[in-house]
Motif scaffolding. Structure first.
Motif, PDB file in Angstrom:
ATOM      1  N   HIS A 210      42.022  30.770  70.276  1.00  0.00           N
ATOM      2  CA  HIS A 210      42.167  31.331  68.936  1.00  0.00           C
ATOM      3  C   HIS A 210      41.620  30.411  67.839  1.00  0.00           C
ATOM      4  O   HIS A 210      41.837  30.687  66.654  1.00  0.00           O
ATOM      5  N   ASP A 211      40.940  29.336  68.242  1.00  0.00           N
ATOM      6  CA  ASP A 211      40.302  28.465  67.248  1.00  0.00           C
ATOM      7  C   ASP A 211      39.092  29.178  66.650  1.00  0.00           C
ATOM      8  O   ASP A 211      38.321  29.839  67.361  1.00  0.00           O
ATOM      9  N   THR A 212      38.900  29.003  65.350  1.00  0.00           N
ATOM     10  CA  THR A 212      37.792  29.660  64.655  1.00  0.00           C
ATOM     11  C   THR A 212      36.495  28.888  64.863  1.00  0.00           C
ATOM     12  O   THR A 212      36.459  27.660  64.738  1.00  0.00           O
ATOM     13  N   ILE A 213      35.443  29.604  65.196  1.00  0.00           N
ATOM     14  CA  ILE A 213      34.095  29.042  65.289  1.00  0.00           C
ATOM     15  C   ILE A 213      33.308  29.531  64.078  1.00  0.00           C
ATOM     16  O   ILE A 213      33.245  30.731  63.806  1.00  0.00           O
ATOM     17  N   THR A 214      32.708  28.609  63.356  1.00  0.00           N
ATOM     18  CA  THR A 214      31.962  28.938  62.142  1.00  0.00           C
ATOM     19  C   THR A 214      30.468  28.851  62.413  1.00  0.00           C
ATOM     20  O   THR A 214      29.977  27.840  62.925  1.00  0.00           O
ATOM     21  N   ILE A 215      29.764  29.909  62.064  1.00  0.00           N
ATOM     22  CA  ILE A 215      28.311  29.966  62.210  1.00  0.00           C
ATOM     23  C   ILE A 215      27.694  29.863  60.816  1.00  0.00           C
ATOM     24  O   ILE A 215      28.050  30.618  59.908  1.00  0.00           O
ATOM     25  N   VAL A 216      26.771  28.924  60.653  1.00  0.00           N
ATOM     26  CA  VAL A 216      26.164  28.658  59.349  1.00  0.00           C
ATOM     27  C   VAL A 216      24.741  29.218  59.323  1.00  0.00           C
ATOM     28  O   VAL A 216      23.984  29.075  60.296  1.00  0.00           O
ATOM     29  N   VAL A 217      24.384  29.830  58.204  1.00  0.00           N
ATOM     30  CA  VAL A 217      23.013  30.296  57.957  1.00  0.00           C
ATOM     31  C   VAL A 217      22.609  29.805  56.570  1.00  0.00           C
ATOM     32  O   VAL A 217      23.263  30.128  55.578  1.00  0.00           O
ATOM     33  N   ILE A 218      21.557  28.986  56.510  1.00  0.00           N
ATOM     34  CA  ILE A 218      21.029  28.512  55.227  1.00  0.00           C
ATOM     35  C   ILE A 218      19.558  28.865  55.187  1.00  0.00           C
ATOM     36  O   ILE A 218      18.751  28.310  55.934  1.00  0.00           O
ATOM     37  N   SER A 219      19.212  29.811  54.322  1.00  0.00           N
ATOM     38  CA  SER A 219      17.845  30.319  54.323  1.00  0.00           C
ATOM     39  C   SER A 219      17.584  31.109  53.057  1.00  0.00           C
ATOM     40  O   SER A 219      18.523  31.641  52.437  1.00  0.00           O
ATOM     41  N   ARG A 220      16.312  31.191  52.676  1.00  0.00           N
ATOM     42  CA  ARG A 220      15.934  32.162  51.656  1.00  0.00           C
ATOM     43  C   ARG A 220      16.100  33.553  52.257  1.00  0.00           C
ATOM     44  O   ARG A 220      15.685  33.792  53.388  1.00  0.00           O
ATOM     45  N   LEU A 221      16.669  34.447  51.508  1.00  0.00           N
ATOM     46  CA  LEU A 221      16.963  35.784  52.021  1.00  0.00           C
ATOM     47  C   LEU A 221      15.768  36.709  51.775  1.00  0.00           C
ATOM     48  O   LEU A 221      15.788  37.590  50.911  1.00  0.00           O
ATOM     49  N   PHE A 222      14.720  36.484  52.570  1.00  0.00           N
ATOM     50  CA  PHE A 222      13.508  37.287  52.525  1.00  0.00           C
ATOM     51  C   PHE A 222      13.294  37.925  53.897  1.00  0.00           C
ATOM     52  O   PHE A 222      13.863  37.494  54.904  1.00  0.00           O
TER      53      PHE A 222
END
Length: 500
Positions: A210-222
């Motif tokens: 039940h531990d939370t896994i965080t997914i990161v997205v850093i990008s220009r939204l094009f």
């Protein structure tokens, strides 16, 4: 030997991005090696005129009209008077342009060749060959690179793309990748793994169910950054993994589509939209996650995935462009640029992370040894030496013998400044385009003659240089190894009879 260098591009700070970071980091490292470097870009909101950045880097923000995505309106000739004034004031010897879509870059290379300066072009992107926009961009690139001394690409895939788009000799194109300042992308102390008392290897513990896994997205939204793929994949990933959440940082025209997706699927509590973030804040966002997701549809290099790995994140990315060249397999999971495959690859990474099969504790030190801006500066400096005649053609292009080498040397040698030779190179660009290009060059030359008479050089005050640092000329082992690898590839191209 030290040089006075002008980096020219529409894309620079305060706008965040890979090209902007590349220009800044390369410039500061070249300054550390004793060179004088200035940056010429357009004015940004609140930034017009001359600014000084860290390490004495001077930036000229020229007030030109911005047309689209921070690119100035292409005027071809109106930039010449300002450009000439800056070049003479700063005693510039080499003009280094960046990015295929930068109007300033293309115009600066044209004007620099007219003024008798050495030029280098760095390509940071990949383009197609079929759609109208790509055809127009490729023809513009062909125009610029018909009369340039050397070209640098950030990956081997990028090199192949540029060679084909601009019909270049592969010998006049070098591959020098981007890098990362590893010190600025360190994992948080509490994320570092405990080492085994037996062999010193990191101990990786499985996450609880039940531990939370965080997914990161850093990008220009094009579109080209795969935002549509991301929009399709997020609801499916969230449905399959109840304890997964997303952090999305970046801005662009697709941001509203992302927000609409969150509303339709009621995912506002599981997806944080941060908007645009400054480059110095990227690390603080990344260390909040476990996995970095990069769904790009086209990418020449992908500096952000190196930064993510340096922060200790496992990378899930699409197998496109030069991305497979960037990180070793144990740091990444690749997916096809398709919705189903991207969801499957992300699920695979989540499962491996929960089971403790991903050893991310050493990613930071491994990235530190793989990428260094000092190495990039040394290799770029070698390009400057090659086009300036400090290195012989055999030393610059690699030693070889036989008729193949003689022919290659004739094609890839240092370009002549003579107007008739320049016109010959442009005339071969196409039945109609060649004539148009020659007309542009002739007009540019006449404008140059007029400026020399109307505003003589002796009336333009030379600026006082920032105190230079003692030059550091020692080549690192990594640089020498990279040069040797480049020579092997050049020899392979000659053996295979490669021609642009």
């Amino acid at each position: 030997m030290t040089y006075n260098i002008a980096m020219v591009c529409d894309f620079f700070f305060p706008q965040p991005g890979g090209v902007e970071s590349h220009i800044y980091q390369l410039s500061t490292k070249l300054i550390d090696r004793g060179h004088k470097v200035i940056v010429i870009t357009h004015a940004y909101e609140g930034r017009t005129g001359v600014r000084y950045l860290t390490n004495g880097l001077k930036v000229y923000h020229v007030p030109f009209f911005v047309l689209y995505r921070e690119t100035t309106f292409p005027t071809v000739f109106s930039f010449f008077p300002i450009f000439r004034n800056i070049i003479i004031r700063e005693s510039v010897e080499i003009v280094h342009g960046h990015a295929s879509l930068s109007s300033f870059c293309h115009e600066a290379i044209l004007h620099a060749r007219t003024m008798g300066l050495r030029t280098v072009f760095t390509d940071h992107s990949l383009f197609g060959f079929a759609d109208a926009a790509s055809i127009l961009t490729n023809k513009l690139l062909k125009f610029t690179l018909s009369d340039v001394d050397h070209v640098i690409c950030v990956s081997h895939t990028c090199k192949e793309n540029t060679v084909l788009r601009a019909s270049l000799d592969p010998l006049m194109v070098s591959v020098i990748p981007n890098a990362v300042v590893a010190e600025n992308f360190r994992p948080l102390a509490h994320q570092e793994h405990v080492t085994s008392p037996v062999d010193g290897r990191p101990l990786h513990h499985s996450l609880r169910p039940h531990d939370t896994i965080t997914i990161v997205v850093i990008s220009r939204l094009f579109y080209n950054k795969g935002t549509d793929l991301l929009i399709a994949a997020i609801p499916r990933i969230c449905a399959a993994h109840p304890y997964v959440r997303f952090i999305i940082a970046g801005s662009g025209p697709k941001a509203i589509d992302v927000e609409q997706m969150l509303e339709r699927n009621v995912l506002q509590d599981r997806v944080d939209m941060l908007g645009p973030v400054r480059h110095e804040e990227v690390r603080d966002v990344m260390v909040r996650g476990h996995i970095y997701l990069h769904p790009s549809l086209t990418e020449a290099f992908g500096t952000v995935i190196v930064e993510a790995a340096s922060c200790g994140l496992y990378v899930v990315c699409t197998r496109v462009g030069g991305i497979p060249e960037v990180l070793p397999p144990h740091m990444t999971t690749f997916a096809k640029p398709e919705e189903d495959d991207l969801v499957a690859a992300t699920s695979k990474a989540i499962a491996a992370l929960r089971q403790g099969r991903l050893e991310t504790g050493r990613f930071h030190e491994q990235v530190r040894t793989m990428y260094s801006w000092t190495d990039v500066a040394e290799r770029t400096e070698r390009v400057y030496d090659g086009i300036s005649g400090v290195l012989s053609e055999e030393e610059f292009y690699g030693s070889s013998t036989g008729e193949g080498w003689s022919a290659a040397r004739g094609r890839a040698g240092v370009q002549s400044f003579a107007l008739i030779d320049r016109l010959k190179r442009y005339y071969g660009c196409g039945i109609w385009a060649g004539k148009l290009f020659c007309l542009c060059v002739v007009i540019d030359y006449l404008i140059f003659v007029f400026l020399e008479l109307w505003a003589p050089r002796d009336r333009i005050d030379a600026v006082r240089d920032w105190p230079r640092k003692p030059p550091l000329r020692e080549s690192s082992s990594a640089t020498n190894a990279a040069i040797g690898l480049g020579r092997k590839r050049s020899a392979r191209y000659r053996d295979q009879g490669w021609e642009g």
